[in-house]
Design an enzyme around this catalytic site. Structure first.
Site, PDB file in Angstrom:
ATOM      1  CG  HIS B  63      -1.957   1.056   1.223  1.00  0.00           C
ATOM      2  ND1 HIS B  63      -3.172   0.900   1.833  1.00  0.00           N
ATOM      3  CD2 HIS B  63      -1.987   2.291   0.665  1.00  0.00           C
ATOM      4  CE1 HIS B  63      -3.902   2.005   1.665  1.00  0.00           C
ATOM      5  NE2 HIS B  63      -3.192   2.860   0.963  1.00  0.00           N
ATOM      6  NE  ARG B  67       1.007  11.356  -2.973  1.00  0.00           N
ATOM      7  CZ  ARG B  67      -0.085  11.050  -2.293  1.00  0.00           C
ATOM      8  NH1 ARG B  67      -1.156  10.552  -2.898  1.00  0.00           N
ATOM      9  NH2 ARG B  67      -0.135  11.230  -0.984  1.00  0.00           N
ATOM     10  CG  ASP B 155      -6.133   3.960  -0.217  1.00  0.00           C
ATOM     11  OD1 ASP B 155      -6.628   3.615   0.863  1.00  0.00           O
ATOM     12  OD2 ASP B 155      -5.140   4.701  -0.312  1.00  0.00           O
ATOM     13  CG  ASP B 308      -1.926   5.029   3.528  1.00  0.00           C
ATOM     14  OD1 ASP B 308      -1.877   5.261   2.302  1.00  0.00           O
ATOM     15  OD2 ASP B 308      -2.805   5.503   4.271  1.00  0.00           O
TER      16      ASP B 308
END
Lengths: 314, 430
Positions: B63, B67, B155, B308
């Site tokens: 995860h 970008r 997400d 994350d």
């Protein structure tokens, strides 16, 4: 060698001695308002900048009168109409203000923590004039000064704070200081605005008369009209039915209970006119004491010899 | 190209094959070629001295946000995968909230091509569940699958529409893809900026209650029970979520979950002083939640550690707390924070490697997470005793938004090997 810190960001964590010192200092400034020439040269040559990102007439005016009575130059920036609308970040605003070397910055912002952010980035004392739902230290100090004048003490008093506790910066600042000085605090309002998670803050009450029973001080909060839309309450009418302080409701408090309100008041919503205008209301004393508290704050923070090292790191 | 390589003197921890022993490992042609007791493998050529180190299947962060495309000022595939290999990761799975959104085969192919050019960690894109992450129409999952996605997720944008969630769980079964969910009821989380608890009330900030996460976990487990398929719950953060997860697993449902290092290491107290590097979704919870995250990793209720990794530019963090972007970088601090649980919380080295490699590989159906002979030589050599201090300015990630700046860490990647090639530390040009 003051016992007051570099900034006044909040009353959380401030010791009893420091709070009393601020109140004593404010007390000594009250007398200036009664003079014919309401001006002393204490802050001559100092510049106080007020930076209000949220509109406020009374707090800004109170600071302005306080600064001018101390002979400081007072520059008022209505930030919501200037930098923000041009897209300037708070960091850039801070840097620009620091470059103009003010001696104190008075900040009001709708975002909790914004004055703390500025305090890290400008090289002068920052006074929090209200940040979101966080703190409003000078308001609480003027409330305490008013209570002390009326009751002669703070310790041992029963203080009921009524209204939108959840979103109230006035409550937070008052709560910290009142508890530090030994008052007993009750929080009163509907469960949406006084949720059970606040139990560690004081006794929670959802019934007005029970909440203010035998209280020495009843502190009413302004109900923000936008709370209706977010379902914190069905309507202002229904709110006032249960939580408006009327003279009948006030009978539950001690006969000599004093009523406070930070203003501006919503007549008929959280407080009835007969109470607001009665001799038990100290609302206008609060306003007068507000100037004294702000004079003391400015005197203690802006009156210092500037710390050149701090300026260089700004 | 990829030369043969002997990794010698280390402790091989390969949970997928029940191996935990002092072994030398030979890599040939990009694959694991041989494992043997120390000094038995005849080899002339490149060697890595792994004395005092663990030799493990390559770590996988399932995860991350790379970008690219669209937010290259925060991170690129190249900088993100450099941060990955520096942190010991041989593979990452990147979320779809790029610009354009990864909701088509073309964007998936673009990301994979950028990863091929960067030539560092493997990059496995995750496709959007819904077109444009708008929460309305299913994206063309088959097309993205053919281009290389390993899972689907909206997400960052919780799936508010229960019917869409149901169709996603059903349709993804066509490709055996997991549906990865960010559990947050948008009406309950509202405009919250931190966990709704005592710290939040104290700071006067708007809160996101635990119920915002738990209500969605409950809903999705209920849907899963009806539809079948595979549900993976991203970044669980509350006691209640763990309780429901444990119950669902005990009933045999195909649900897995991950936890981030910040959710097992930090509480909402990190927000005091309005530190925007402690602002993320889900928010940092309280000490009881943290204890349960650790316990859930130790007992296996939570399958994976994932970071994350959410890079944001300084200008998006050096602002009022309310205005600050959600998220923190994590790739370069995950391994030592995981090792902290081994030292302090009774997590076995085996369990750590399962959570950081074996399970992510299983959940995403990757040919990884194992050091069996013939497997791709994706290997992390971990020095569990290496002491270092986090200096955010020296992170390889393009963004520096970490709450762990100044922390004393113990443990680091000595070498990160992808397909037999040494990607970390940086090699001299050959």
């Amino acid at each position: 060698m003051s016992i007051v810190g570099r900034h006044l960001l909040g009353l959380d964590g401030m010791g009893a001695e420091e709070i009393q010192f601020l109140l004593d200092s404010a007390d000594s400034f009250r007398e200036i308002a009664e003079r014919e020439i309401k001006k002393v040269p204490t802050l001559r040559g100092k510049t106080v900048v007020s930076l209000f990102f949220e509109s406020s007439t009374r707090t800004r005016t109170s600071f302005e009168i306080a600064a001018k009575r101390l002979s400081a130059d007072f520059v008022s920036v209505n930030a919501s109409a200037s930098s923000v609308s041009k897209g300037e970040s708070l960091l850039d605003t801070a840097r620009n203000i620091a470059a103009m070397s003010p001696d104190a910055l008075v900040v009001r912002h709708s975002r909790a923590g914004a004055p703390h952010f500025l305090a890290r980035h400008v090289g002068c004392p920052v006074i929090n004039a209200g940040d979101g739902a966080h703190e409003h230290p000078t308001q609480a100090l003027l409330d305490l000064l008013t209570i002390r004048k009326e009751k002669g003490r703070i310790a041992g008093l029963k203080v009921a704070i009524v209204g939108d506790i959840l979103h109230s910066r006035v409550t937070r600042s008052n709560l910290y200081a009142l508890r530090t000085l030994g008052a007993e605090v009750r929080l009163v309002g509907p469960p949406t605005l006084v949720p059970r998670q606040l139990a560690s803050w004081g006794d929670l009450h959802h019934n007005l008369e029970e909440g203010i029973r035998d209280a020495d001080v009843v502190m009413m909060l302004r109900l923000q009209r936008e709370r209706q839309g977010a379902n914190f309450l069905p309507s202002l009418d229904e709110y006032s039915r249960y939580f408006c302080l009327t003279s009948a409701a006030l009978d539950a408090a001690k006969p000599d209970a004093v009523v406070l309100h930070p203003g501006p008041i919503n007549r008929g919503v959280e407080i009835s006119s007969d109470v607001a205008d009665s001799n038990r209301s100290a609302i206008l004393d609060q306003v007068a004491n507000g100037v004294a508290v702000r004079m003391a704050t400015l005197y203690l923070l802006a009156g210092r010899v500037r710390d050149t090292e701090q300026r260089q790191t700004a | 190209m990829t030369q043969n390589l002997l990794i010698h003197g280390g402790r091989v921890i390969d949970p997928a094959n029940d191996i935990d022993d002092q072994l030398d490992l030979l890599v040939r042609d990009g694959l694991v070629a041989e494992l043997a007791p120390p000094s038995q493998i005849k080899h002339e050529g490149a060697r890595i001295d792994a004395s005092g180190c663990w030799v493990t299947p390559g770590l996988i962060d399932m995860h991350v946000h790379l970008r690219e495309p669209g937010y290259e000022y925060k991170e690129t595939v190249a900088t993100g995968t450099l941060a990955a290999v520096a942190g010991g990761f041989t593979a990452v799975a990147c979320m779809a909230n790029t610009n354009p959104v990864n909701d088509s085969g073309a964007v998936t192919e673009y990301i994979i091509e950028r990863a091929r050019l960067a030539n560092l960690a493997r990059v496995h894109p995750i496709g959007a569940v819904s077109f444009g992450l708008e929460g309305r129409a299913l994206a063309e999952i088959g097309e993205m699958r053919e281009a290389g996605i390993v899972g689907i997720s909206d997400d960052g944008m919780p799936i508010a529409d229960g019917a869409l969630m149901r169709r996603a769980l059903e349709y993804a079964q066509l490709f055996d893809l997991p549906v990865i969910v960010h559990e947050e009821d948008p009406s309950l989380a509202a405009n919250g900026v931190m966990h709704e608890g005592q710290t939040c009330l104290h700071l006067g900030l708007r809160g996101m209650p635990s119920a915002a996460e738990e209500a969605m976990v409950a809903r999705d487990i209920a849907i899963l029970e009806q539809t079948g398929g595979r549900l993976h719950i991203a970044h669980v953060s509350t006691v209640g979520s763990v309780r429901m997860l444990r119950d669902a697993k005990s009933r045999g449902l195909k649900v897995t979950a991950e936890v981030t290092p910040h959710h097992f290491m930090l509480t909402d107290q990190a927000v005091l002083d309005y530190d925007t590097n402690a602002k993320m979704k889900p928010p940092l919870r309280d000490a009881t939640d943290v204890d349960h995250m650790i316990a859930a990793l130790v007992d296996g209720t939570v399958d994976a550690i994932a970071t994350d990794h959410a890079p944001h530019h300084r200008d998006e963090k050096e602002v009022e707390f309310d205005e600050a972007a959600f998220g923190i970088v994590g790739l370069e601090t995950s391994l030592p924070l995981g090792l902290r649980l081994v030292r302090d919380a009774g997590l076995s080295p085996n369990a750590l490697i399962r959570a950081m490699s074996v399970h992510p590989a299983e959940i995403l159906n990757l040919n990884a997470g194992s050091l069996a002979v013939g497997k791709p030589a994706d290997i992390t050599v971990i020095d569990p005793e290496d002491r270092w201090t986090v200096d955010v300015n020296r992170l390889r990630s393009k963004s520096k938004n970490s709450p762990f700046g100044g922390w004393e860490m113990v443990g680091a990647a000595r070498a990160t090997i992808v397909g037999g090639g040494i990607k970390w530390p940086p090699q001299e040009a050959q």
